[in-house]
Write a protein that holds these residues in place. Structure first.
Motif, PDB file in Angstrom:
ATOM      1  N   PHE A  35      -6.690 -30.896 -13.142  1.00 56.61           N
ATOM      2  CA  PHE A  35      -5.910 -31.241 -12.184  1.00 56.61           C
ATOM      3  C   PHE A  35      -5.859 -30.277 -11.222  1.00 56.61           C
ATOM      4  O   PHE A  35      -4.868 -29.078 -12.619  1.00 56.61           O
ATOM      5  CB  PHE A  35      -5.096 -33.350 -12.430  1.00 56.61           C
ATOM      6  N   TYR A  37      -2.604 -30.123  -8.517  1.00 56.04           N
ATOM      7  CA  TYR A  37      -1.880 -30.880  -6.773  1.00 56.04           C
ATOM      8  C   TYR A  37      -0.547 -29.622  -6.241  1.00 56.04           C
ATOM      9  O   TYR A  37      -1.463 -28.558  -6.806  1.00 56.04           O
ATOM     10  CB  TYR A  37      -0.317 -31.519  -8.539  1.00 56.04           C
ATOM     11  N   GLN A  39       2.378 -28.631  -3.768  1.00 51.99           N
ATOM     12  CA  GLN A  39       4.473 -29.729  -4.220  1.00 51.99           C
ATOM     13  C   GLN A  39       4.115 -28.951  -2.955  1.00 51.99           C
ATOM     14  O   GLN A  39       5.033 -27.767  -3.343  1.00 51.99           O
ATOM     15  CB  GLN A  39       4.797 -29.056  -5.386  1.00 51.99           C
ATOM     16  N   GLY A  43       8.781 -31.059  -1.456  1.00 52.73           N
ATOM     17  CA  GLY A  43       9.154 -31.441  -3.392  1.00 52.73           C
ATOM     18  C   GLY A  43       8.242 -33.108  -3.931  1.00 52.73           C
ATOM     19  O   GLY A  43       7.829 -32.646  -4.813  1.00 52.73           O
ATOM     20  N   GLU A  44       7.458 -33.618  -3.382  1.00 58.03           N
ATOM     21  CA  GLU A  44       6.515 -34.563  -3.483  1.00 58.03           C
ATOM     22  C   GLU A  44       4.993 -33.805  -4.001  1.00 58.03           C
ATOM     23  O   GLU A  44       5.083 -33.242  -3.414  1.00 58.03           O
ATOM     24  CB  GLU A  44       7.036 -35.660  -2.430  1.00 58.03           C
ATOM     25  N   LEU A  45       4.944 -33.980  -5.218  1.00 58.14           N
ATOM     26  CA  LEU A  45       3.594 -33.256  -6.148  1.00 58.14           C
ATOM     27  C   LEU A  45       2.312 -34.462  -5.274  1.00 58.14           C
ATOM     28  O   LEU A  45       2.271 -35.872  -4.910  1.00 58.14           O
ATOM     29  CB  LEU A  45       3.619 -33.385  -6.941  1.00 58.14           C
ATOM     30  N   PHE A  47      -1.050 -34.881  -5.467  1.00 58.18           N
ATOM     31  CA  PHE A  47      -2.644 -35.000  -6.045  1.00 58.18           C
ATOM     32  C   PHE A  47      -4.170 -34.187  -5.107  1.00 58.18           C
ATOM     33  O   PHE A  47      -4.064 -34.723  -4.091  1.00 58.18           O
ATOM     34  CB  PHE A  47      -3.327 -36.386  -6.572  1.00 58.18           C
ATOM     35  N   ARG A  50      -9.477 -34.251  -9.177  1.00 62.10           N
ATOM     36  CA  ARG A  50      -9.783 -34.914 -10.358  1.00 62.10           C
ATOM     37  C   ARG A  50     -11.024 -33.786 -10.727  1.00 62.10           C
ATOM     38  O   ARG A  50     -11.892 -34.375 -10.731  1.00 62.10           O
ATOM     39  CB  ARG A  50      -9.129 -35.991 -11.218  1.00 62.10           C
ATOM     40  N   PHE A  91       0.121 -26.779  -8.959  1.00 63.51           N
ATOM     41  CA  PHE A  91      -0.132 -27.348  -9.733  1.00 63.51           C
ATOM     42  C   PHE A  91      -1.297 -26.862 -10.886  1.00 63.51           C
ATOM     43  O   PHE A  91      -2.457 -28.050  -9.914  1.00 63.51           O
ATOM     44  CB  PHE A  91       1.102 -27.713 -10.344  1.00 63.51           C
ATOM     45  N   GLY A  95      -5.566 -33.225 -19.037  1.00 64.62           N
ATOM     46  CA  GLY A  95      -5.294 -34.005 -20.013  1.00 64.62           C
ATOM     47  C   GLY A  95      -6.182 -34.185 -20.641  1.00 64.62           C
ATOM     48  O   GLY A  95      -7.035 -33.781 -20.722  1.00 64.62           O
ATOM     49  N   ASN A 101      -2.544 -40.198 -21.486  1.00 70.56           N
ATOM     50  CA  ASN A 101      -2.702 -40.152 -20.161  1.00 70.56           C
ATOM     51  C   ASN A 101      -1.670 -38.928 -20.025  1.00 70.56           C
ATOM     52  O   ASN A 101      -0.938 -38.903 -18.314  1.00 70.56           O
ATOM     53  CB  ASN A 101      -2.536 -41.357 -19.529  1.00 70.56           C
ATOM     54  N   LYS A 102      -0.903 -38.175 -20.341  1.00 67.61           N
ATOM     55  CA  LYS A 102       0.293 -37.964 -19.592  1.00 67.61           C
ATOM     56  C   LYS A 102      -0.399 -36.301 -20.120  1.00 67.61           C
ATOM     57  O   LYS A 102      -1.646 -35.879 -20.099  1.00 67.61           O
ATOM     58  CB  LYS A 102       1.015 -37.303 -20.939  1.00 67.61           C
ATOM     59  N   LEU A 103       0.657 -35.688 -18.804  1.00 69.78           N
ATOM     60  CA  LEU A 103       0.213 -34.161 -18.557  1.00 69.78           C
ATOM     61  C   LEU A 103       0.402 -32.606 -18.226  1.00 69.78           C
ATOM     62  O   LEU A 103       2.234 -33.165 -18.661  1.00 69.78           O
ATOM     63  CB  LEU A 103      -0.410 -34.052 -16.900  1.00 69.78           C
ATOM     64  N   PHE A 105       1.213 -29.156 -17.339  1.00 73.01           N
ATOM     65  CA  PHE A 105       1.007 -28.035 -16.038  1.00 73.01           C
ATOM     66  C   PHE A 105       1.339 -27.424 -16.313  1.00 73.01           C
ATOM     67  O   PHE A 105       1.557 -26.382 -17.246  1.00 73.01           O
ATOM     68  CB  PHE A 105       2.502 -28.986 -15.335  1.00 73.01           C
TER      69      PHE A 105
END
Lengths: 115, 118
Positions: A35, A37, A39, A43-45, A47, A50, A91, A95, A101-103, A105
């Motif tokens: 992935f 991302y 930022q 501040g909000e990541l 997407f 993928r 970033f 996965g 399902n955790k990423l 980074f």
């Protein structure tokens, strides 16, 4: 172990320059997902893309393009004709099968695009 | 529809106090994640919920950290006896469940809660 490495801590370019952000990953799994991302200063990541490990086709979306090469375990991101609004921290993340399902980074690359 | 929301946006607390951080995921997203973003450590996974259960808590740094999710929706991350090293931005994300095949759907992130422990 799973790991993502982004060696470029900060990149500074002038508007309209092309810029490539590097991402190298490590995993022993044959099925995995990559992935990117963004930022922004807010501040909000956000997407961006993928890609799964079985699809090595490069992808282009407007000024953004991604180069996935399993042979070098890399998933690089290129911004063509950069703009000030592209200034952000980017970033790369991994996965992996069995990862619930955790990423994982990378440390991120801060891109500053100057007028 | 609405994105992931988190509250409070900022929290300043004194060392030793307990704090609760809240996350409201996107409606219909059964998977929920907590991450922590700090200067020295980057973005770290903390815990993953599928529905109300947490099959992966491997990222919780100590037993002072706990999280719960009720009704398959809102989640609360609790930090007890806060320490200065807990200062960070706590990010929540949600996604549609990718099923048992091991697939991954994109995670949508909230704006985060900036925690400062004095």
């Amino acid at each position: 172990a799973q790991k993502v490495t982004q060696t470029q801590t900060e990149i500074s370019v002038v508007e309209k320059e092309d810029v490539t952000l590097d991402c190298v990953y490590e995993t022993r799994d044959t099925t995995y997902y990559l992935f990117w991302y963004k930022q922004p200063p807010s501040g909000e990541l956000v997407f961006l893309i993928r890609r799964n490990s079985f699809d090595e086709q490069n992808e282009i979306s407007g000024r953004y393009s991604w180069n996935f090469q399993k042979s070098t375990s890399s998933f690089n991101f290129t911004i063509t004709a950069s703009q000030v609004v592209d200034s952000a921290v980017y970033f790369c993340a991994l996965g992996y099968s069995g990862g619930y399902n955790k990423l994982i980074f990378g440390a991120g690359t801060r891109l500053a695009v100057h007028p | 529809g609405a994105g992931v929301s988190q509250s409070p946006s900022n929290k300043v607390t004194e060392k030793g106090k307990d704090v609760e951080l809240r996350c409201d995921p996107i409606s219909g997203h059964t998977a929920l994640y907590w991450y922590r973003q700090s200067l020295g450590q980057g973005l770290e996974f903390l815990i993953y919920f599928q529905g109300n259960s947490a099959p992966d808590k491997s990222g919780l740094p100590s037993d002072r950290f706990s999280a719960e999710r009720t009704g398959g929706s809102v989640s609360t991350l609790t930090i007890q006896r806060t320490q200065q090293e807990d200062s960070a931005v706590y990010l929540c994300a949600s996604s549609r469940w990718a099923g048992t095949s091991g697939g991954y759907n994109e995670q949508f992130f909230g704006p985060g809660t900036r925690l400062t422990v004095l």
